[in-house]
Design a protein around this motif. Structure first.
Motif, PDB file in Angstrom:
ATOM      1  N   LEU A  13       1.063  -1.414   0.344  1.00  0.00           N
ATOM      2  CA  LEU A  13       0.184  -0.130   0.100  1.00  0.00           C
ATOM      3  C   LEU A  13       0.841   1.073   0.294  1.00  0.00           C
ATOM      4  O   LEU A  13       0.019   2.002  -0.725  1.00  0.00           O
ATOM      5  CB  LEU A  13      -0.621  -0.167   1.455  1.00  0.00           C
ATOM      6  CG  LEU A  13      -2.418  -0.974   1.245  1.00  0.00           C
ATOM      7  CD1 LEU A  13      -2.536  -0.836   2.615  1.00  0.00           C
ATOM      8  CD2 LEU A  13      -3.413  -0.470  -0.210  1.00  0.00           C
ATOM      9  N   LEU A  50      -4.601  -2.527  -6.928  1.00  0.00           N
ATOM     10  CA  LEU A  50      -5.518  -2.085  -5.870  1.00  0.00           C
ATOM     11  C   LEU A  50      -5.983  -3.221  -5.480  1.00  0.00           C
ATOM     12  O   LEU A  50      -6.278  -3.952  -4.248  1.00  0.00           O
ATOM     13  CB  LEU A  50      -5.956  -1.280  -5.398  1.00  0.00           C
ATOM     14  CG  LEU A  50      -6.267  -0.819  -3.883  1.00  0.00           C
ATOM     15  CD1 LEU A  50      -5.143  -0.181  -3.179  1.00  0.00           C
ATOM     16  CD2 LEU A  50      -7.337   0.731  -3.665  1.00  0.00           C
ATOM     17  N   VAL A  72      -6.888   0.127   2.208  1.00  0.00           N
ATOM     18  CA  VAL A  72      -7.171  -0.087   1.237  1.00  0.00           C
ATOM     19  C   VAL A  72      -8.290   1.066   0.575  1.00  0.00           C
ATOM     20  O   VAL A  72      -8.144   1.512  -0.448  1.00  0.00           O
ATOM     21  CB  VAL A  72      -7.368  -0.831   1.286  1.00  0.00           C
ATOM     22  CG1 VAL A  72      -8.278  -1.635  -0.471  1.00  0.00           C
ATOM     23  CG2 VAL A  72      -6.455  -2.427   1.668  1.00  0.00           C
ATOM     24  N   LYS A  76      -7.904   4.134  -1.884  1.00  0.00           N
ATOM     25  CA  LYS A  76      -9.012   3.816  -2.865  1.00  0.00           C
ATOM     26  C   LYS A  76      -9.063   5.410  -3.087  1.00  0.00           C
ATOM     27  O   LYS A  76      -9.348   5.901  -4.185  1.00  0.00           O
ATOM     28  CB  LYS A  76      -9.810   3.338  -3.167  1.00  0.00           C
ATOM     29  CG  LYS A  76     -11.145   2.202  -3.950  1.00  0.00           C
ATOM     30  CD  LYS A  76     -11.783   1.638  -4.140  1.00  0.00           C
ATOM     31  CE  LYS A  76     -12.510   0.849  -4.645  1.00  0.00           C
ATOM     32  NZ  LYS A  76     -14.032   0.815  -4.414  1.00  0.00           N
TER      33      LYS A  76
END
Ligand code: PHE
Length: 355
Positions: A13, A50, A72, A76
């Motif tokens: 990430l 992702l 996440v 995003k």
């Protein structure tokens, strides 16, 4: 084990967070919007990076899964926001480029709106005069500008060889009709088609072969006409005295001088006290407009001649009446101190905007 996976996901990430924005910019810079969309799909698409990270979450236990899930989602959102912002920037710079390519300069100041027009002084005076007579009970009539000799002259008592009917004074058409020389034709038409009592004013254009500072080949008149049993000269004078005060202000005097028109008997010309040289004391000094007399002529009038009644089918034993006619331009010139009638027809905005 699970912490190891968690750390690994964290790492991915972080890498993606550091990389996505420069990647977007590089793509947009190299290939514009299509390239930017492609790059976006590589990260957020079904087979995107992702998305892949998201899929790994299945292997992480509940607790850690929640933490990663939040991270996440956050990333995003950042990616999406950056993508949308860049799309907008691209669209804006595309538009800028289009505007710059235009053959004119959009940054120049616009033209100020052109000034609004307004009423012509002749129209204002006509409205004012009609309003006054409407309030005194007069109707408003219309009449044709192209007229028969009979209605303009003969029935009004002009002899066939009267100088006014001459080619020098009257505009004749090739078919034998004429352009009316006064609004008195409306009297004739009214008498021939209606029964007394009648009281009307008739405004309109009239035509004469005349052209100098106080005469124009086309100008406007307002005719006044009253017929009933027992109408008197006193009523004519009272009506005009009232009119003068309403148009020129309280205390404006009138005087009547004997005059001649073929269709009235007696006939008179009406003067008003000069509005230009009146003193605060109410006396008039005399000036160039009134030619030192203190009086200005404003109209012609008189009692309808019995012969005119006969010509038009009205019983002169039973009815009497009066008529008057005034020049609208003349009233306007006096009202506003306009020295040359032609100014009223040139329609020069520099002149008209003064009223
Ligand atoms: N028609 C006359 C003119 O044109 C004016 C007038 C009208 C005179 C009515 C008397 C009565 O000069």
């Amino acid at each position: 084990m699970s912490t190891e996976v968690e750390a690994q996901i964290d790492q991915s990430l972080a890498t993606l967070r550091a990389a996505f924005s420069p990647r977007f910019e590089a793509a947009a810079g190299a290939g514009g919007e299509p390239a930017l969309r492609e790059e976006n799909a590589k990260i957020l698409g079904k087979k995107g990076e992702l998305t892949a990270i998201l899929k790994q979450m299945g292997t992480v236990p509940g607790d850690a899964r929640k933490r990663i899930g939040e991270k996440v989602n956050l990333l995003k959102q950042e990616v999406e926001a950056r993508f949308e912002a860049l799309i907008k920037t691209l669209a804006a710079s595309k538009r800028d480029a289009e505007l710059n390519a235009l053959p004119f300069d959009l940054t120049l100041p616009g033209r100020a709106p052109t000034p609004r027009g307004h009423r012509h002084p002749v129209s204002s005076v006509r409205e004012e005069v009609l309003d006054i007579f409407a309030s005194l009970g007069f109707a408003v009539h219309d009449g044709p500008e192209i007229e028969l000799k009979e209605n303009n002259f003969t029935r009004l008592g002009f002899p066939p060889d009267h100088p006014a009917t001459d080619m020098q004074d009257t505009f004749w058409t090739t078919s034998g009709t004429l352009l009316r020389t006064h609004t008195s034709n409306v009297q004739v038409r009214a008498m021939m088609s209606q029964k007394p009592p009648m009281a009307f004013v008739a405004p309109g254009a009239v035509y004469r072969r005349d052209d100098d500072v106080t005469h124009s080949p086309m100008f406007h008149q307002i005719e006044g006409f009253v017929v009933d049993e027992k109408v008197t000269f006193a009523e004519l004078k009272g009506t005009l005295a009232e009119f003068a005060e309403r148009l020129y202000g309280p205390g404006t005097p009138i005087r009547m001088r004997p005059s001649y028109f073929p269709f009235v008997e007696p006939g008179a010309e009406v003067d008003i006290g000069c509005v230009f040289c009146i003193q605060p004391s109410g006396t008039r000094r005399g000036c160039s407009v009134c030619k030192r007399t203190g009086w200005i002529e404003i109209l012609g009038c008189g009692m309808i001649h019995p012969v005119v009644f006969e010509h038009c089918g009205i019983d002169p034993e039973r009815y009497t009446g009066f008529a008057f006619g005034m020049g609208v331009e003349r009233v306007a010139m006096l009202r506003y101190g306009i020295p040359d009638i032609r100014l009223l027809f040139e329609n020069d905005p520099r002149f008209l905007s003064q009223f």
